[in-house]
Scaffold this active site. Structure first.
Site, PDB file in Angstrom:
ATOM      1  N   CYS A   1     -36.045   4.318  30.333  1.00 21.06           N
ATOM      2  CA  CYS A   1     -37.468   4.271  29.968  1.00 21.06           C
ATOM      3  C   CYS A   1     -37.585   3.464  28.680  1.00 21.06           C
ATOM      4  CB  CYS A   1     -38.065   5.671  29.863  1.00 21.06           C
ATOM      5  SG  CYS A   1     -37.344   6.727  28.593  1.00 21.06           S
TER       6      CYS A   1
ATOM      7  N   ARG B   1     -39.063  10.424  29.218  1.00 19.71           N
ATOM      8  CA  ARG B   1     -38.886  10.415  30.668  1.00 19.71           C
ATOM      9  C   ARG B   1     -37.431  10.330  31.116  1.00 19.71           C
ATOM     10  NH1 ARG B   1     -42.881   5.499  31.450  1.00 19.71           N
ATOM     11  NH2 ARG B   1     -41.894   5.079  29.438  1.00 19.71           N
TER      12      ARG B   1
ATOM     13  N   ASP C   1     -46.279   7.641  31.027  1.00 20.54           N
ATOM     14  CA  ASP C   1     -45.612   7.909  29.758  1.00 20.54           C
ATOM     15  C   ASP C   1     -46.286   9.116  29.084  1.00 20.54           C
ATOM     16  OD1 ASP C   1     -44.572   7.891  27.244  1.00 20.54           O
ATOM     17  OD2 ASP C   1     -44.971   5.772  26.846  1.00 20.54           O
TER      18      ASP C   1
HETATM   19  P1  4NP Z   1     -40.279   7.376  26.875  1.00 21.47           P
HETATM   20  O1  4NP Z   1     -41.615   7.636  26.030  1.00 21.47           O
HETATM   21  O2  4NP Z   1     -40.211   5.890  27.112  1.00 21.47           O
HETATM   22  O3  4NP Z   1     -40.514   8.138  28.148  1.00 21.47           O
HETATM   23  O4  4NP Z   1     -39.129   7.909  26.056  1.00 21.47           O
HETATM   24  C1  4NP Z   1     -41.898   6.988  24.826  1.00 21.47           C
HETATM   25  C2  4NP Z   1     -41.282   7.400  23.669  1.00 21.47           C
HETATM   26  C3  4NP Z   1     -41.586   6.795  22.477  1.00 21.47           C
HETATM   27  C4  4NP Z   1     -42.523   5.781  22.439  1.00 21.47           C
HETATM   28  C5  4NP Z   1     -43.138   5.364  23.609  1.00 21.47           C
HETATM   29  C6  4NP Z   1     -42.829   5.967  24.801  1.00 21.47           C
HETATM   30  N1  4NP Z   1     -42.860   5.178  21.212  1.00 21.47           N
HETATM   31  O5  4NP Z   1     -43.811   4.359  21.175  1.00 21.47           O
HETATM   32  O6  4NP Z   1     -42.214   5.449  20.175  1.00 21.47           O
END
Ligand code: 4NP
Length: 161
Positions: A11, A17, A127
Site C-alpha cells: 500500500c 491496509r 484508504d
Molecule cells: P496505507 O494508508 O497506505 O493503507 O498504509 C496510509 C497511511 C499513511 C498515509 C496515507 C495512507 N499518509 O499520508 O501518511
C-alpha cells in the site's frame, strides 16, 4: 522441501491496509493448513512511516478479529522486492502504478487484491488513514472476502522458476 511462494502486500504507507492484508493472509493460510507453503510480507510505496508499527485503527480491528499485527514494522518497497517476490499484491491502482515504475516486472506477478473480492465494482481498497473505526472494519471485510480467492490463485499460478 517445496520452496515457498513469496508474496508481498503493498500500500502507500505500510501502516493501514497492507499490514492487515499480511495478517489476514497468514490467518487464512493457517486455517487452510498452507502456512508452510508461503512467505508473506508487506511494504509501502512511500517510506513516510518506515520503522513504525501499524496504525492503531488496523491493530484494533485485527485484535477484534483475534489476530495480533502489532509486531509488524513499516518499510518501503525496494527494487529487490520487485525483482524477487513471486507476487506483489497492490491495495489500489495507484499502488500498482508505483510498483510498475520499478520497471522489471512480469505483469502476471502484479495483482490487485480487490480483483479477488467477489461482486466488487472497483479495483481499489479504500484508504482508511485518518478516518474512523468503520473504515478499518470495511478494509478488514474486503481483505477477508478476497483472501481465499487470492490464495487459490497464487497456489495455481505458483512460484517462478
Ligand atoms: P496505507 O494508508 O497506505 O493503507 O498504509 C496510509 C497511511 C499513511 C498515509 C496515507 C495512507 N499518509 O499520508 O501518511
Amino acid at each position: 522441501m517445496k520452496p515457498a511462494i513469496r508474496v508481498v502486500f503493498v500500500c502507500l504507507g505500510n501502516i493501514c491496509r497492507s499490514p492487515l492484508a499480511e495478517g489476514i493472509c497468514l490467518e487464512h493460510l493457517d486455517r487452510m493448513g498452507l502456512r508452510a507453503e508461503f512467505e508473506v510480507d508487506s511494504a509501502g510505496t512511500s517510506r513516510w512511516h518506515a520503522g513504525e508499527p501499524p496504525d492503531p485503527g488496523s491493530i484494533e480491528v485485527a485484535r477484534r478479529h483475534g489476530i495480533d499485527i502489532s509486531h509488524q514494522r513499516a518499510r518501503a518497497l525496494e527494487q529487490e522486492d520487485v525483482d524477487q517476490f513471486d507476487f506483489l499484491v497492490a491495495m489500489d491502482r495507484s499502488n500498482a502504478g508505483k510498483i510498475e515504475q520499478f520497471g522489471t516486472l512480469e505483469l502476471q506477478r502484479l495483482l490487485l487484491v480487490r480483483s479477488f473480492d467477489p461482486g466488487s465494482d472497483t479495483f481499489d481498497v479504500p484508504d482508511p488513514y485518518g478516518g474512523g473505526t468503520d473504515g478499518f472494519q470495511e478494509v478488514w471485510d474486503i481483505l477477508d472476502r478476497a483472501m481465499p480467492h487470492l490464495i487459490t490463485h497464487m497456489l495455481h499460478h505458483g512460484r517462478r522458476l
